[in-house]
Design a protein around this motif. Structure first.
Motif, PDB file in Angstrom:
ATOM      1  N   ALA A   9       0.834  -1.200   0.000  1.00 59.28           N
ATOM      2  CA  ALA A   9       0.000   0.000   0.000  1.00 59.28           C
ATOM      3  C   ALA A   9       0.870   1.252   0.000  1.00 59.28           C
ATOM      4  CB  ALA A   9      -0.905  -0.011   1.228  1.00 59.28           C
ATOM      5  N   ALA A  10       0.389   2.268  -0.731  1.00 62.62           N
ATOM      6  CA  ALA A  10       1.134   3.524  -0.785  1.00 62.62           C
ATOM      7  C   ALA A  10       1.167   4.172   0.590  1.00 62.62           C
ATOM      8  CB  ALA A  10       0.483   4.454  -1.796  1.00 62.62           C
ATOM      9  N   ARG A  11       2.296   4.767   0.920  1.00 57.26           N
ATOM     10  CA  ARG A  11       2.462   5.415   2.226  1.00 57.26           C
ATOM     11  C   ARG A  11       2.469   6.929   2.042  1.00 57.26           C
ATOM     12  NH1 ARG A  11       7.465   3.622   5.838  1.00 57.26           N
ATOM     13  NH2 ARG A  11       6.226   1.688   5.776  1.00 57.26           N
ATOM     14  N   ALA A  12       1.657   7.620   2.816  1.00 62.16           N
ATOM     15  CA  ALA A  12       1.584   9.075   2.720  1.00 62.16           C
ATOM     16  C   ALA A  12       2.899   9.695   3.196  1.00 62.16           C
ATOM     17  CB  ALA A  12       0.423   9.604   3.542  1.00 62.16           C
ATOM     18  N   LEU A  13       3.416  10.652   2.397  1.00 58.97           N
ATOM     19  CA  LEU A  13       4.637  11.358   2.769  1.00 58.97           C
ATOM     20  C   LEU A  13       4.350  12.568   3.658  1.00 58.97           C
ATOM     21  CD1 LEU A  13       6.319  11.464  -0.775  1.00 58.97           C
ATOM     22  CD2 LEU A  13       6.716   9.793   1.032  1.00 58.97           C
ATOM     23  N   TRP A  14       3.130  13.044   3.603  1.00 62.32           N
ATOM     24  CA  TRP A  14       2.769  14.287   4.291  1.00 62.32           C
ATOM     25  C   TRP A  14       1.260  14.290   4.486  1.00 62.32           C
ATOM     26  CZ3 TRP A  14      -0.392  18.429   3.146  1.00 62.32           C
ATOM     27  CH2 TRP A  14      -0.121  19.661   3.753  1.00 62.32           C
ATOM     28  N   LYS A  15       0.798  14.805   5.622  1.00 60.39           N
ATOM     29  CA  LYS A  15      -0.625  14.924   5.891  1.00 60.39           C
ATOM     30  C   LYS A  15      -0.922  16.340   6.361  1.00 60.39           C
ATOM     31  CE  LYS A  15      -1.333  10.052   7.135  1.00 60.39           C
ATOM     32  NZ  LYS A  15      -1.858   9.095   8.139  1.00 60.39           N
ATOM     33  N   GLY A  16      -1.952  16.917   5.811  1.00 63.99           N
ATOM     34  CA  GLY A  16      -2.311  18.275   6.190  1.00 63.99           C
ATOM     35  C   GLY A  16      -3.584  18.682   5.491  1.00 63.99           C
ATOM     36  N   ALA A  17      -3.604  19.901   4.937  1.00 66.57           N
ATOM     37  CA  ALA A  17      -4.814  20.390   4.289  1.00 66.57           C
ATOM     38  C   ALA A  17      -4.474  21.429   3.244  1.00 66.57           C
ATOM     39  CB  ALA A  17      -5.769  20.984   5.323  1.00 66.57           C
ATOM     40  N   ILE A  18      -5.322  21.502   2.208  1.00 60.65           N
ATOM     41  CA  ILE A  18      -5.259  22.592   1.236  1.00 60.65           C
ATOM     42  C   ILE A  18      -6.140  23.713   1.774  1.00 60.65           C
ATOM     43  CG2 ILE A  18      -5.757  23.300  -1.134  1.00 60.65           C
ATOM     44  CD1 ILE A  18      -5.571  20.341  -1.937  1.00 60.65           C
ATOM     45  N   SER A  19      -5.636  24.928   1.689  1.00 52.87           N
ATOM     46  CA  SER A  19      -6.393  26.065   2.202  1.00 52.87           C
ATOM     47  C   SER A  19      -6.448  27.171   1.162  1.00 52.87           C
ATOM     48  CB  SER A  19      -5.739  26.594   3.484  1.00 52.87           C
ATOM     49  OG  SER A  19      -6.371  27.779   3.923  1.00 52.87           O
ATOM     50  N   PHE A  20      -7.664  27.638   0.844  1.00 57.68           N
ATOM     51  CA  PHE A  20      -7.809  28.858   0.032  1.00 57.68           C
ATOM     52  C   PHE A  20      -9.094  29.547   0.440  1.00 57.68           C
ATOM     53  CE2 PHE A  20     -10.051  25.642  -2.307  1.00 57.68           C
ATOM     54  CZ  PHE A  20     -11.062  26.274  -3.026  1.00 57.68           C
ATOM     55  N   GLY A  21      -8.982  30.851   0.696  1.00 56.90           N
ATOM     56  CA  GLY A  21     -10.112  31.561   1.266  1.00 56.90           C
ATOM     57  C   GLY A  21     -10.442  30.931   2.606  1.00 56.90           C
ATOM     58  N   LEU A  22     -11.697  30.578   2.806  1.00 55.69           N
ATOM     59  CA  LEU A  22     -12.119  29.923   4.034  1.00 55.69           C
ATOM     60  C   LEU A  22     -12.296  28.418   3.845  1.00 55.69           C
ATOM     61  CD1 LEU A  22     -14.761  32.529   5.290  1.00 55.69           C
ATOM     62  CD2 LEU A  22     -12.368  32.287   5.995  1.00 55.69           C
ATOM     63  N   VAL A  23     -11.893  27.930   2.663  1.00 49.96           N
ATOM     64  CA  VAL A  23     -12.055  26.503   2.353  1.00 49.96           C
ATOM     65  C   VAL A  23     -10.873  25.720   2.913  1.00 49.96           C
ATOM     66  CG1 VAL A  23     -12.307  24.794   0.511  1.00 49.96           C
ATOM     67  CG2 VAL A  23     -13.340  27.067   0.265  1.00 49.96           C
ATOM     68  N   HIS A  24     -11.172  24.579   3.519  1.00 49.94           N
ATOM     69  CA  HIS A  24     -10.163  23.744   4.167  1.00 49.94           C
ATOM     70  C   HIS A  24     -10.376  22.309   3.691  1.00 49.94           C
ATOM     71  CE1 HIS A  24      -7.299  22.929   7.450  1.00 49.94           C
ATOM     72  NE2 HIS A  24      -7.985  21.820   7.671  1.00 49.94           N
ATOM     73  N   ILE A  25      -9.379  21.738   2.984  1.00 49.35           N
ATOM     74  CA  ILE A  25      -9.529  20.399   2.402  1.00 49.35           C
ATOM     75  C   ILE A  25      -8.475  19.470   3.004  1.00 49.35           C
ATOM     76  CG2 ILE A  25      -9.644  19.062   0.266  1.00 49.35           C
ATOM     77  CD1 ILE A  25      -9.928  21.765  -1.221  1.00 49.35           C
ATOM     78  N   PRO A  26      -8.847  18.545   3.871  1.00 46.39           N
ATOM     79  CA  PRO A  26      -7.862  17.613   4.431  1.00 46.39           C
ATOM     80  C   PRO A  26      -7.345  16.664   3.343  1.00 46.39           C
ATOM     81  CG  PRO A  26     -10.074  16.992   5.090  1.00 46.39           C
ATOM     82  CD  PRO A  26     -10.208  18.310   4.397  1.00 46.39           C
TER      83      PRO A  26
END
Length: 297
Positions: free
Chosen positions: A2-19
């Motif tokens: 299984a692929a392993r995540a290199l980084w975990k966080g969120a995309i942010s633009f304006g007030l939008v938050h995407i995990p």
């Protein structure tokens, strides 16, 4: 695996938050060559050692430090690096949206896949479709390990791809390069030469099929390895032969003749024989490309 995540966080633009989670989008297939001592052909190893005592240091005893004065260091743990700016280390912060064509290829560096984390599927899809419909890419900043990167968020099919970008200061100026003049007339290109070159390009044009290309040079080196093993030459060091004197040639190139030769020798698409393997299909194409480049030189 299984692929392993290199980084975990969120995309942010304006007030939008995407995990999201970040995954490597590429894998290397380079030749794995080992450095040897030419005196007895034993592998050459590397040691991490203490420069004061000369003793070897294990990974468990290694920490990171910043030299603020000569031989004086501030120790920085992974937690220190994170606390310096928590938001920057956990957020892909979109600064602006621009047309993809405005970003030169020289800026693109390394691609990564972004996938939505739990609860982020819908808003991830919203950003993806917004990028697609607008025909834009998102210019953002993100901290990966200990470096802040400029990056582009690009819609690719059903994925959002994060491609790290070089900063403008990292792009070398091309002013010192001796390039041909920017116009056809100043560069000495005739309409006939351009039309023939366009015909050659048209004749060699086909749909993009990335799976038909692979590293043929690696195959050739491995074939040479097999040949040397079979011949019992595993310890033979091949030296370069004396370079032959190049014959004097004129700098005047008959582009029309070269283009005509290229056009006459290229295989017609309808007459291309079916190939048994991808490797055999690629070699003639590579030679045709080489002739085309020679003709355009």
């Amino acid at each position: 695996m299984a692929a392993r995540a290199l980084w975990k966080g969120a995309i942010s633009f304006g007030l939008v938050h995407i995990p999201v989670e970040m995954y490597s989008a590429v894998q290397e297939h380079e030749l794995d060559l080992t450095m040897l001592d030419r005196r007895d052909f034993s592998p050459v190893g590397y040691k991490r050692y203490n420069k004061n005592t000369g003793k070897e240091v294990t990974w468990d005893d290694i920490v990171k430090g910043y030299e603020y004065e000569d031989n004086e260091y501030v120790v920085l743990s992974d937690e220190d690096l994170k606390r310096a700016n928590v938001e920057a280390t956990q957020t892909i912060d979109i600064q602006a949206f621009v047309d993809a064509a405005e970003v030169p290829l020289t800026y693109y560096q390394q691609p990564y896949y972004l996938a939505p984390s739990r609860g982020g599927a819908k808003v991830y899809a919203l950003l993806r479709e917004t990028l697609r419909k607008a025909g834009k890419i998102g210019i953002a900043t993100v901290v990966i390990r200990t470096k802040q990167h400029l990056c582009a968020l690009v819609c690719v099919e059903d994925k959002i791809v994060l491609n790290t970008l070089r900063y403008a200061a990292e792009i070398r100026s091309a002013e010192e390069l001796k390039l041909p003049p920017a116009t056809m007339k100043a560069a000495g290109i005739s309409d006939k030469e351009l039309q023939m070159a366009l015909s050659l390009v048209e004749g060699m044009s086909e749909a993009w099929k990335p799976e038909q290309y692979h590293d043929t040079y690696k195959d050739d080196v491995l074939a040479l390895v097999k040949k040397k093993v079979k011949a019992g030459q595993t310890k033979t060091i091949t030296t370069a032969e004396p370079a032959a004197k190049a014959a004097r040639s004129s700098n005047v190139v008959d582009l029309v003749a070269l283009l005509q030769d290229s056009l006459g020798k290229r295989p017609a698409k309808s007459s291309r024989a079916p190939t048994k393997t991808k490797a055999t299909a690629r070699r003639p194409a590579a030679r045709s490309t080489s002739r085309a480049r020679a003709g355009a030189a």
